[in-house]
Write an enzyme that holds these catalytic residues in place. Structure first.
Site, PDB file in Angstrom:
ATOM      1  N   LYS A 188      18.285  41.193  29.307  1.00 50.96           N
ATOM      2  CA  LYS A 188      18.579  40.864  27.919  1.00 50.96           C
ATOM      3  C   LYS A 188      17.895  41.840  26.954  1.00 50.96           C
ATOM      4  CE  LYS A 188      21.103  37.383  29.064  1.00 50.96           C
ATOM      5  NZ  LYS A 188      21.146  37.627  30.509  1.00 50.96           N
TER       6      LYS A 188
HETATM    7  C1  LIG Z   1      25.728  33.691  28.243  1.00 48.82           C
HETATM    8  C2  LIG Z   1      24.558  33.362  29.126  1.00 48.82           C
HETATM    9  N1  LIG Z   1      24.071  32.105  29.131  1.00 48.82           N
HETATM   10  C3  LIG Z   1      23.019  31.767  29.891  1.00 48.82           C
HETATM   11  C4  LIG Z   1      22.396  32.693  30.697  1.00 48.82           C
HETATM   12  C5  LIG Z   1      21.253  32.238  31.560  1.00 48.82           C
HETATM   13  O1  LIG Z   1      20.042  32.835  31.155  1.00 48.82           O
HETATM   14  P1  LIG Z   1      18.726  32.651  32.052  1.00 48.82           P
HETATM   15  O2  LIG Z   1      18.821  33.647  33.161  1.00 48.82           O
HETATM   16  O3  LIG Z   1      17.580  32.959  31.107  1.00 48.82           O
HETATM   17  O4  LIG Z   1      18.699  31.248  32.544  1.00 48.82           O
HETATM   18  C6  LIG Z   1      22.848  34.013  30.725  1.00 48.82           C
HETATM   19  C7  LIG Z   1      22.193  35.002  31.601  1.00 48.82           C
HETATM   20  O5  LIG Z   1      22.701  36.042  31.896  1.00 48.82           O
HETATM   21  C8  LIG Z   1      23.973  34.360  29.927  1.00 48.82           C
HETATM   22  O6  LIG Z   1      24.448  35.609  29.912  1.00 48.82           O
END
Ligand SMILES: Cc1ncc(COP(=O)(O)O)c(C=O)c1O
Length: 212
Positions: A188
């Site tokens: 990210k």
């Molecule tokens: C749109 C979206 N939502 C949720 C997530 C989940 O994030 P995390 O890995 O911090 O749980 C991601 C991760 O790539 C994502 O791209």
């Protein structure tokens, strides 16, 4: 420049970490507070100031933040939650964690985002929430979605996992939905290795019965 050399320079997943991050990490290790502690508190304060929201709560991941947002919104068994057909699977998975049913809706091929029209086509009598995603950091057009959801008493959760720094109507994304979540996974824009953040304010209001 060869294609290989160009690709090596544009590394979308490799985090940009250096001496400053190493020093900050060493400070955390020396403090002994390796989970919650002063740094997390400071990060929550700095993040909420940058996002122009009154409060933000750090979580272990964005997936956890999505789960929490649904719990706080009072979503559970028998409820339908509209989610984009184009998103990371965590968005739909979180809906199943609370026993609700994810209902997939289409996205606009130009932006990759859901629209009021695609959400409307996916509504059922049991729809209680919609999770909109700012796909790849492109802000979802929330005003028409807000108008639609307000008419049906539907909670809007904004999955801004990839959208730290993106703006909508001159404000950072995440300020206009009932709750918003961000990710600090290493791919990210801003990373803590793993981690997430949630803005829960209005959602708490919704859970208390005063639906927006
Ligand atoms: C749109 C979206 N939502 C949720 C997530 C989940 O994030 P995390 O890995 O911090 O749980 C991601 C991760 O790539 C994502 O791209």
């Amino acid at each position: 420049m060869s294609t290989e050399a160009a690709l090596a320079r544009i590394s979308v997943l490799k985090p940009w970490l250096g001496e400053e991050e190493a020093r900050a990490l060493a400070e955390v290790l020396a403090s002994g507070w390796i989970t919650q502690g002063a740094k997390v508190k400071q990060f929550e304060a700095d993040f909420s100031a940058a996002q122009e929201v009154p409060h933000a709560v750090a979580t272990s991941s964005c997936t956890t933040a999505l789960h929490l947002a649904l719990v706080v919104a009072g979503i559970g068994a028998g409820d339908d939650v509209v989610v984009p057909s184009l998103a990371f699977i965590a968005t739909a998975n979180a809906v199943t964690y609370v026993g609700a049913r994810p209902v997939f809706c289409d996205v606009d091929p130009a932006t990759g985002n859901v629209t009021a029209e695609t959400i409307r086509a996916a509504l059922t009598p049991d729809t209680r929430a919609v999770i909109v995603v700012d796909q790849g950091g492109v802000p979802v057009d929330l005003d028409p979605i807000r108008e639609l959801c307000d008419r049906h008493g539907i909670t809007i959760i904004e999955d801004a996992a990839c959208a730290i720094g993106s703006r909508y109507r001159d404000r950072p994304v995440g300020t206009w939905a009932d709750a918003a979540v961000w990710s600090f996974h290493e791919g990210k824009i801003l990373t803590t290795g793993e981690g997430g953040m949630e803005r829960v304010m209005t959602c708490i209001r919704a859970a208390a019965g005063a639906r927006p």
